[in-house]
Design a protein around this motif. Structure first.
Motif, PDB file in Angstrom:
ATOM      1  N   VAL A 422      16.489  51.352 -93.388  1.00 56.65           N
ATOM      2  CA  VAL A 422      17.915  51.661 -93.529  1.00 56.65           C
ATOM      3  C   VAL A 422      18.118  53.043 -94.149  1.00 56.65           C
ATOM      4  O   VAL A 422      19.001  53.805 -93.734  1.00 56.65           O
ATOM      5  CB  VAL A 422      18.601  50.586 -94.395  1.00 56.65           C
ATOM      6  N   ALA A 423      17.277  53.388 -95.140  1.00 60.43           N
ATOM      7  CA  ALA A 423      17.435  54.654 -95.851  1.00 60.43           C
ATOM      8  C   ALA A 423      17.206  55.867 -94.954  1.00 60.43           C
ATOM      9  O   ALA A 423      17.636  56.965 -95.277  1.00 60.43           O
ATOM     10  CB  ALA A 423      16.491  54.711 -97.047  1.00 60.43           C
ATOM     11  N   ARG A 424      16.536  55.681 -93.796  1.00 64.35           N
ATOM     12  CA  ARG A 424      16.207  56.817 -92.938  1.00 64.35           C
ATOM     13  C   ARG A 424      17.132  56.945 -91.732  1.00 64.35           C
ATOM     14  O   ARG A 424      17.118  57.962 -91.039  1.00 64.35           O
ATOM     15  CB  ARG A 424      14.757  56.699 -92.454  1.00 64.35           C
ATOM     16  N   ARG A 425      17.950  55.941 -91.461  1.00 65.46           N
ATOM     17  CA  ARG A 425      18.677  55.906 -90.195  1.00 65.46           C
ATOM     18  C   ARG A 425      19.676  57.053 -90.032  1.00 65.46           C
ATOM     19  O   ARG A 425      19.802  57.609 -88.945  1.00 65.46           O
ATOM     20  CB  ARG A 425      19.393  54.552 -90.048  1.00 65.46           C
ATOM     21  N   GLN A 426      20.382  57.407 -91.111  1.00 66.60           N
ATOM     22  CA  GLN A 426      21.388  58.447 -90.998  1.00 66.60           C
ATOM     23  C   GLN A 426      20.761  59.830 -90.847  1.00 66.60           C
ATOM     24  O   GLN A 426      21.441  60.780 -90.436  1.00 66.60           O
ATOM     25  CB  GLN A 426      22.318  58.412 -92.223  1.00 66.60           C
ATOM     26  N   ALA A 427      19.463  59.958 -91.168  1.00 67.35           N
ATOM     27  CA  ALA A 427      18.795  61.253 -91.067  1.00 67.35           C
ATOM     28  C   ALA A 427      18.106  61.452 -89.727  1.00 67.35           C
ATOM     29  O   ALA A 427      17.566  62.524 -89.465  1.00 67.35           O
ATOM     30  CB  ALA A 427      17.768  61.393 -92.191  1.00 67.35           C
ATOM     31  N   ILE A 428      18.096  60.430 -88.884  1.00 71.80           N
ATOM     32  CA  ILE A 428      17.461  60.571 -87.561  1.00 71.80           C
ATOM     33  C   ILE A 428      18.420  61.287 -86.618  1.00 71.80           C
ATOM     34  O   ILE A 428      19.560  60.849 -86.411  1.00 71.80           O
ATOM     35  CB  ILE A 428      17.062  59.199 -86.997  1.00 71.80           C
TER      36      ILE A 428
END
Length: 468
Positions: A422-428
């Motif tokens: 979840v912590a990486r999804r907005q940065a993809i």
């Protein structure tokens, strides 16, 4: 602690405490001391000493005992013993029983770690009525701590051992016995006929400290009986030097580090490289202290070294994934440290031959057939009239039409299926067309609108991974 520490060998506990007090002023007139007392020889000597000295020092003294409920009736009796000692002398006494075994069964955490956390949580509750929490750590404990730090490959801060004083709750935690040896404590207790309780766990070699205490330090004391005192002296010297250098590093941090709206910390690498290496290490440690509260993380030599390596050049872009989801990212000669994977990407138009850097990738639109690296991912596409491409973060309701599917799929569902944290999804980054919607969730899946073969396509979209 700005006085020179000269080598000495103390003859009595009282002299040792007063010597440390001279250097550190750890006990001050008007202090309301909360003394952590287990009933063992060290803490009973500590409690008795300050009870005897309270008039001379103009202080108030209270004691606290925590029963971890791991030793049945024996730990209850320890508490009763301390309570009786305090009652006979009119000392304010606090106590609490905590079912540590139940907590460990639920969390699976280390027993000693849970004991310490819960014990100090109770101490914090009591600090509203007191100025200083006082513990009985002594010179032999200091020697053991420094030896253990060396075996773990810890930082210089860890190697300097237990601090004489540090902030705690609304006040401070102090260790006025750090120049006192175990032999001096035993002599003090014997001369006064004072009793204490023995904790049988202190003899168990399953604990690292006990192994060091019972196997390593006896060998060192055969070489020099005053080695614990020497370790205490060295610790103070290291702490004084470290404090001075930390103050200098703190000035750099205050001047050059900026906190972004996301909470991540930013500084320029060129500035960092102009600092002496000794200050660079402390600069990194100060930044990490903003991000972490876990002392074990802060004392990691490997972590500090990795960040120093990351800051050793301004060339290229790279990042490190640190404990607890924290990221350190070098980009355009700048360093970001924090929870930066949650930051939304700036929406950028993808123009021919103008690379766009987003998260861990560099994306370039170029003429089909242009030579690329073997490690690059390449999509082929023919653009329609007025079609424009963009790079952006995901948005609510985003869907991608994947090959082999009859209808578009929610990007949110794709992340779940691909097990993207979840912590990486907005940065993809997403590759998006103003005509066709999402062409690719970069690094995850491509849509039906791009091809992995050139055929007669006009353009190629090259995706290059730039993170280490």
């Amino acid at each position: 602690m700005n006085k020179k520490v000269e080598e000495f060998v103390m003859k009595t506990l009282q002299q040792a405490v007063r010597q440390l007090q001279q250097y550190t002023q750890c006990i001050e007139r008007g202090d309301r001391l909360l003394i952590a007392c287990s009933g063992g020889i060290d803490s009973m000597a500590l409690l008795h000493y300050f009870y005897e000295e309270k008039e001379r020092l103009h202080i108030d003294v209270a004691a606290v005992y925590v029963d971890h409920m791991l030793r049945g009736e024996q730990s209850k009796e320890d508490g009763k013993f301390v309570a009786q000692f305090c009652r006979a002398r009119g000392i304010q006494f606090y106590t609490k029983a905590i079912a540590i075994a139940d907590i460990v069964a639920k969390t699976g955490d280390n027993v000693q770690n849970v004991c310490r956390i819960k014990r100090y949580e109770y101490f914090e509750e009591l600090m509203a009525q007191h100025t200083k929490l006082v513990t009985a750590h002594h010179a032999d404990d200091q020697l053991e701590t420094m030896l253990m730090a060396m075996t773990k490959g810890s930082s210089l801060a860890a190697l300097s051992g237990i601090r004489v004083r540090r902030p705690f709750a609304q006040g401070e935690m102090v260790r006025p016995f750090l120049f006192v040896t175990r032999a001096q404590i035993e002599a003090y207790m014997n001369e006064r006929g004072l009793l204490h309780r023995e904790d049988p766990s202190n003899a168990k070699l399953v604990y690292t400290r006990n192994r060091v205490r019972h196997t390593v330090t006896p060998l060192l004391k055969k070489e020099n009986e005053h080695i614990a005192t020497h370790a205490a002296q060295l610790s103070i010297q290291l702490q004084q030097d470290d404090m001075f250098l930390n103050e200098l590093a703190e000035q750099y941090v205050t001047q050059y580090v900026k906190q972004q709206a996301s909470g991540a910390y930013h500084f320029e690498i060129n500035m960092f490289q102009r600092m002496p290496l000794a200050l660079q290490r402390r600069f990194i440690l100060i930044l990490l202290s903003y991000v972490y509260k876990d002392v074990n993380v802060l004392q990691s030599h490997a972590l500090t070294t990795s960040l120093l390596t990351l800051c050793s050049t301004v060339n290229g872009n790279a990042q490190l994934h640190l404990p607890n989801g924290v990221v350190a990212r070098r980009q355009y000669g700048n360093m970001l440290i924090g929870d930066i994977d949650n930051e939304e990407l700036e929406t950028r138009m993808l123009l021919p031959y103008e690379p766009v850097r987003a998260a861990d990738y560099e994306i370039v639109l170029m003429q089909a057939g242009t030579t690329v690296l073997a490690t690059d991912d390449v999509y082929y596409i023919t653009l329609t009239a007025h079609e424009q491409l963009y790079i952006r973060s995901r948005e609510h309701g985003d869907r991608i039409w994947l090959k082999g599917m009859e209808q578009p799929k929610k990007v949110a569902r794709l992340f779940i299926d691909e097990k993207i944290p979840v912590a990486r999804r907005q940065a993809i980054p997403l590759l998006v067309s103003n005509k066709r919607g999402i062409l690719s969730v970069i690094g995850v899946r491509a849509s039906v609108y791009v091809s992995d073969v050139q055929q007669c396509h006009q353009w190629q979209i090259v995706i290059r991974t730039i993170a280490l």
